[in-house]
Design an enzyme around this catalytic site. Structure first.
Site, PDB file in Angstrom:
ATOM      1  N   CYS A 105      13.343  -5.079   7.623  1.00  0.00           N
ATOM      2  CA  CYS A 105      13.375  -4.274   6.406  1.00  0.00           C
ATOM      3  C   CYS A 105      14.809  -3.822   6.166  1.00  0.00           C
ATOM      4  O   CYS A 105      15.454  -3.308   7.084  1.00  0.00           O
ATOM      5  CB  CYS A 105      12.453  -3.067   6.566  1.00  0.00           C
ATOM      6  SG  CYS A 105      12.436  -1.998   5.118  1.00  0.00           S
ATOM      7  N   HIS A 147       4.445  -5.990   2.004  1.00  0.00           N
ATOM      8  CA  HIS A 147       5.578  -5.186   2.493  1.00  0.00           C
ATOM      9  C   HIS A 147       6.168  -4.344   1.357  1.00  0.00           C
ATOM     10  O   HIS A 147       6.370  -3.129   1.499  1.00  0.00           O
ATOM     11  CB  HIS A 147       6.638  -6.130   3.080  1.00  0.00           C
ATOM     12  CG  HIS A 147       7.855  -5.439   3.621  1.00  0.00           C
ATOM     13  ND1 HIS A 147       8.159  -5.408   4.964  1.00  0.00           N
ATOM     14  CD2 HIS A 147       8.851  -4.746   2.993  1.00  0.00           C
ATOM     15  CE1 HIS A 147       9.292  -4.721   5.133  1.00  0.00           C
ATOM     16  NE2 HIS A 147       9.722  -4.318   3.955  1.00  0.00           N
ATOM     17  N   GLU A 148       6.419  -4.983   0.231  1.00  0.00           N
ATOM     18  CA  GLU A 148       7.042  -4.271  -0.894  1.00  0.00           C
ATOM     19  C   GLU A 148       6.086  -3.246  -1.505  1.00  0.00           C
ATOM     20  O   GLU A 148       6.496  -2.156  -1.905  1.00  0.00           O
ATOM     21  CB  GLU A 148       7.533  -5.251  -1.967  1.00  0.00           C
ATOM     22  CG  GLU A 148       8.535  -6.295  -1.488  1.00  0.00           C
ATOM     23  CD  GLU A 148       9.801  -5.716  -0.841  1.00  0.00           C
ATOM     24  OE1 GLU A 148      10.143  -4.551  -1.099  1.00  0.00           O
ATOM     25  OE2 GLU A 148      10.435  -6.446  -0.060  1.00  0.00           O
ATOM     26  N   HIS A 151       6.318  -0.102   0.363  1.00  0.00           N
ATOM     27  CA  HIS A 151       7.480   0.699  -0.051  1.00  0.00           C
ATOM     28  C   HIS A 151       7.123   1.540  -1.271  1.00  0.00           C
ATOM     29  O   HIS A 151       7.408   2.734  -1.319  1.00  0.00           O
ATOM     30  CB  HIS A 151       8.651  -0.212  -0.440  1.00  0.00           C
ATOM     31  CG  HIS A 151       9.516  -0.605   0.718  1.00  0.00           C
ATOM     32  ND1 HIS A 151      10.159   0.319   1.497  1.00  0.00           N
ATOM     33  CD2 HIS A 151       9.844  -1.816   1.219  1.00  0.00           C
ATOM     34  CE1 HIS A 151      10.857  -0.306   2.434  1.00  0.00           C
ATOM     35  NE2 HIS A 151      10.672  -1.606   2.297  1.00  0.00           N
TER      36      HIS A 151
HETATM   37 ZN   LIG Z   1      11.388  -3.130   3.493  1.00  0.00          ZN
END
Ligand SMILES: [Zn+2]
Length: 192
Positions: A105, A147-148, A151
């Site tokens: 990341c 993953h995004e 966030h």
């Molecule tokens: Zn990340």
């Protein structure tokens, strides 16, 4: 239009608490038609993505509290073709379709985790004209999307779903442990 600095959780020696708190805030939904400000955010995302060796960047990673990320279009090494995902959402997953693999990341430099994630997923997103797009993803692009999305929901790759960690040097390990403690104190419902 600018290449922005990535908001990181530590500077190599210490945790940057303001940044951690900012990255833990869920991002705000985008309204259509896009405002001038949102268009500028998208343009900064594109500039930063193109200048950074990465597969994707979320708006909050460059300092904007907005529900947008940019990500690779295809799972090809040198292909930087991208998609802008606005107000993205995962509509369908299955516990029977799982994958795991190494993930890094930009906001957590020097750490790589073996993450367990869904494989086949159905997602929705909106393009810059406010048109809804539905897609079925799997493999690397599915992992990138998850993953995004995390966030944008104010989660970092700390806690939950980590199978294993790649070894790193002791100093990084130490600040990571400190960060994990800090994170669990501030994020009680992280049972994902
Ligand atoms: Zn990340």
């Amino acid at each position: 239009m600018a290449v922005k600095d990535i908001v990181q959780v530590w500077d190599g020696k210490e945790i940057i608490r303001d940044n951690v708190e900012f990255l833990m805030e869920p991002t705000k939904k985008v309204k259509f038609p896009l405002s001038t400000n949102t268009k500028e955010i998208i343009s900064d995302l594109i500039d930063t993505y193109q200048a950074t060796p990465c597969a994707g960047v979320a708006a909050n990673q460059i300092g904007y509290n907005k529900n947008i990320f940019i990500g690779k279009k295809n799972d090809l090494d040198h292909d930087k073709d991208f998609i802008i995902h606005i107000n993205p959402k995962i509509d369908k997953t299955s516990d029977e379709s799982m994958q795991s693999g190494p993930e890094g990341c930009l906001s957590i430099p020097e750490k790589t985790f073996i993450m367990s994630r869904f494989d086949k997923i159905t997602i929705r997103r909106y393009d810059e004209n406010g048109r809804k797009k539905i897609d079925k993803l799997n493999g690397f692009i599915s992992r990138l999307f998850q993953h995004e999305m995390e966030h944008l929901q104010g989660r970092l790759m700390i806690g939950g779903k980590i199978h294993d960690e790649m070894p790193v040097d002791k100093a990084v390990e130490k600040i990571y442990d400190e960060l994990s403690n800090y994170y669990s104190q501030h994020n009680n419902d992280l049972n994902i």
